[in-house]
Design a protein around this motif. Sequence first.
Motif, PDB file in Angstrom:
ATOM      1  N   ASN A  22      45.105  30.908  41.993  1.00 41.75           N
ATOM      2  CA  ASN A  22      45.693  32.077  41.847  1.00 41.75           C
ATOM      3  C   ASN A  22      45.222  33.192  40.818  1.00 41.75           C
ATOM      4  O   ASN A  22      45.393  34.372  41.244  1.00 41.75           O
ATOM      5  N   HIS A  23      44.380  32.808  40.004  1.00 41.71           N
ATOM      6  CA  HIS A  23      43.892  33.848  39.027  1.00 41.71           C
ATOM      7  C   HIS A  23      42.762  34.495  39.689  1.00 41.71           C
ATOM      8  O   HIS A  23      42.571  35.577  39.601  1.00 41.71           O
ATOM      9  N   LEU A  24      42.024  33.805  40.563  1.00 38.51           N
ATOM     10  CA  LEU A  24      40.713  34.401  41.266  1.00 38.51           C
ATOM     11  C   LEU A  24      41.487  35.685  42.283  1.00 38.51           C
ATOM     12  O   LEU A  24      40.845  36.695  42.422  1.00 38.51           O
TER      13      LEU A  24
ATOM     14  N   GLU B 299      39.165  33.403  31.358  1.00 37.00           N
ATOM     15  CA  GLU B 299      38.664  34.552  30.782  1.00 37.00           C
ATOM     16  C   GLU B 299      37.258  34.914  31.337  1.00 37.00           C
ATOM     17  O   GLU B 299      36.881  36.096  31.382  1.00 37.00           O
ATOM     18  N   ALA B 300      36.502  33.865  31.152  1.00 40.63           N
ATOM     19  CA  ALA B 300      35.054  34.229  31.842  1.00 40.63           C
ATOM     20  C   ALA B 300      34.921  34.891  33.256  1.00 40.63           C
ATOM     21  O   ALA B 300      34.438  35.625  33.633  1.00 40.63           O
ATOM     22  N   PHE B 301      36.033  34.364  34.042  1.00 38.55           N
ATOM     23  CA  PHE B 301      35.980  34.938  35.647  1.00 38.55           C
ATOM     24  C   PHE B 301      36.657  36.371  35.461  1.00 38.55           C
ATOM     25  O   PHE B 301      36.098  37.281  35.987  1.00 38.55           O
ATOM     26  N   THR B 302      37.466  36.456  34.477  1.00 38.03           N
ATOM     27  CA  THR B 302      38.084  37.893  34.426  1.00 38.03           C
ATOM     28  C   THR B 302      36.859  38.770  33.989  1.00 38.03           C
ATOM     29  O   THR B 302      36.656  39.872  34.573  1.00 38.03           O
ATOM     30  N   LYS B 303      36.148  38.332  33.106  1.00 37.58           N
ATOM     31  CA  LYS B 303      35.130  39.305  32.629  1.00 37.58           C
ATOM     32  C   LYS B 303      34.044  39.490  33.802  1.00 37.58           C
ATOM     33  O   LYS B 303      33.488  40.502  34.007  1.00 37.58           O
TER      34      LYS B 303
END
Lengths: 395, 395
Positions: free
Chosen positions: A315-317, A384-388
């Motif tokens: 879901n985040h990705l 958060e790392a994936f967001t960055k």
Amino acid sequence: MISERMKDLVAGSSAIRAMFEEGKRLSAIYGEENVFDFSLGNPNVEPPKRVKESIIEILSEESPNLIHGYMNNSGYDDVRETIAEFNSKKYNVQLSEKNIVMTCGAAGGLNIIFKSLMNVGDEVLVFAPFFGEYRAYTNNYDGVLKVVAPNKETFEPDLKEFEEKITAKTKIVIINSPNNPTGVVYSSETLTKIAEILNRKSVEFNTSIYLISDEPYREIAYDGIEIPYILKYYKNSFVGYSYSKSLSLPGERIGYIVANSEMDDFDTIMKALNVANRVLGFVNAPSLFQRVVARNLDSEVDVEVYKKNRDVLYNHLVSLGFSCVKPQGAFYLFPKSLIEDDKAFCDAAKEFNLLLVPGSAFGCPGYFRIAYCVSFEKIEKSLEAFTKLADKFKK
Amino acid sequence: MISERMKDLVAGSSAIRAMFEEGKRLSAIYGEENVFDFSLGNPNVEPPKRVKESIIEILSEESPNLIHGYMNNSGYDDVRETIAEFNSKKYNVQLSEKNIVMTCGAAGGLNIIFKSLMNVGDEVLVFAPFFGEYRAYTNNYDGVLKVVAPNKETFEPDLKEFEEKITAKTKIVIINSPNNPTGVVYSSETLTKIAEILNRKSVEFNTSIYLISDEPYREIAYDGIEIPYILKYYKNSFVGYSYSKSLSLPGERIGYIVANSEMDDFDTIMKALNVANRVLGFVNAPSLFQRVVARNLDSEVDVEVYKKNRDVLYNHLVSLGFSCVKPQGAFYLFPKSLIEDDKAFCDAAKEFNLLLVPGSAFGCPGYFRIAYCVSFEKIEKSLEAFTKLADKFKK
């Protein structure tokens, strides 16, 4: 001084090793809890409690020379019979101990099938993206690996290309469902079509083409999806099974092959598998764990743990704009890289302590693999790392 | 449909299978207790009690994902370090975990060395009589097996023939001491001479020739005989070790390789062994038993049981006029057949319910092997059968 055939393999393995070393380096700087190593398919879920109990039971109930001794190279007759009965009921097929060879994991199983069947120059067909070891196994027996491109919308096989790539030299076709690295499960319809194509081409070339369903992830499936059993679709079929993921025992090297009784040359092939187990140096699947798995046919690891990881990370990705097929099984995600060069993308991810594997390693550049068989805490921290990472490549 | 390379192997394996079936047939007629099956090297002595204790300890002390999970393909670092330290002290050599690869028994160990070193057409030299599987392992990597005849008085190698048979293609030499099937232990003097010859020939051909000491029987030795450690004699040397006999765990497939730090290309070879373990499908030596053997380095099976069998059987055979070297180790006798045709002799032995293996299976026709790893009761009962067998051929 090492052999010519090993030189490329050793060079290639240095890349994996380098990833591992990078993880250690980052952990030393940032702390292990702040490094997101999604590179390895090593189950984090514990084996079922019944595994430990049954080891202790076996040690107290059976004689040590039976538990730890040599047996038939195909495995203990009683263990094979128990597994045959279990599968016969579960999948509504007719199996006996004659259909089963106990193996050192699915990797051992694939190698003894290859050794038994392949002549120099025989072709092995795989569907991209595929587990990279298939290439090494094919090379072990001087075969030629041919890769069928996927439909990148669904990561189902492109059956038109599949049919075109079958030749008179095609000896083995491998499917892997649930799939590493996509998590896709092949439908009954897909298997029916694959079988039709193989039957047609076998007649055309007057050959036997053997289909191996490599199934270490059979029990790691979500949302009640059913995984069809290949023996019901195609006569020249094997299942390569492993308890590495289903019981979280990857280090114990325990699995088995099921061969379809209807296959061409069944009796000779079963003899050959037995001999191949011996001459390749496996000799037999580890003896105690043969007896352990026979007492754990109904045991299950907690698949909900993986499912929770999948849901949160998927879901985040997607919310970040990644394009990704939602996995129906296994414990991998295979999103599209945000730039064409998947290796450069995975290199860039290290900046955020994310260790990912380029799709190129699976014959599918432009994508990357996330092994989400890690703690839920790690999953949460990694978001958060994936967001960055996504921000870095935002246009 | 099986591969060309497997056809002979499957045919050959039918002979072993036939022996096994013959044993079952005779047992059904005469009762298992009246059939003397001396055909298999499956230890009858129980594993040390410490093995069971340590399994239970490990299960209670260590985390399940550590015990049963993936590790470095070469094995757990701590296990390898423990084994290195133990051997360093015991044999007065300098080893660290870098010298050790945990393997699926000695058979797995030999295969990963062969895979790492051999190019097509490379020669492997063995000393007759030799363990027949060496031929299969050599064929696995498209090598050529060359056999050095023994001195039949002592069953020590004929070093003159050895030197003559070394060519520019010789990549690997295997010794096996204590020897299967003769029980002979190579002396320090013999190893010194072998090393001298290899050094001389390496210079002559400008090659690296690797010597493997295959040592599953190292701990099965009698009368206080010392078994020299190959690493002290020759730089390009490996030990292939197995716990199959030393701890009576043949079914568990656990052993290790030691590589000499001084060998040519040491670092690359260690990487290659690691990769070969993976790509051949072993992946790693079974994980629980890696941890078990690390806690059992000092454990021993009761060798006196084998010694008693040896003494009674050897003395009886000699009294019957059989010519036989007295074994210094392992659990085999290798007497001269009473007729030239060893296969016919072993066939005739079945009349007296004696199952013996022809020397031809070890590259040494005219002899036969008795595996005396059976109960003492069975040994005693068999004496009369051997007497009848000798009478049959008395001139």
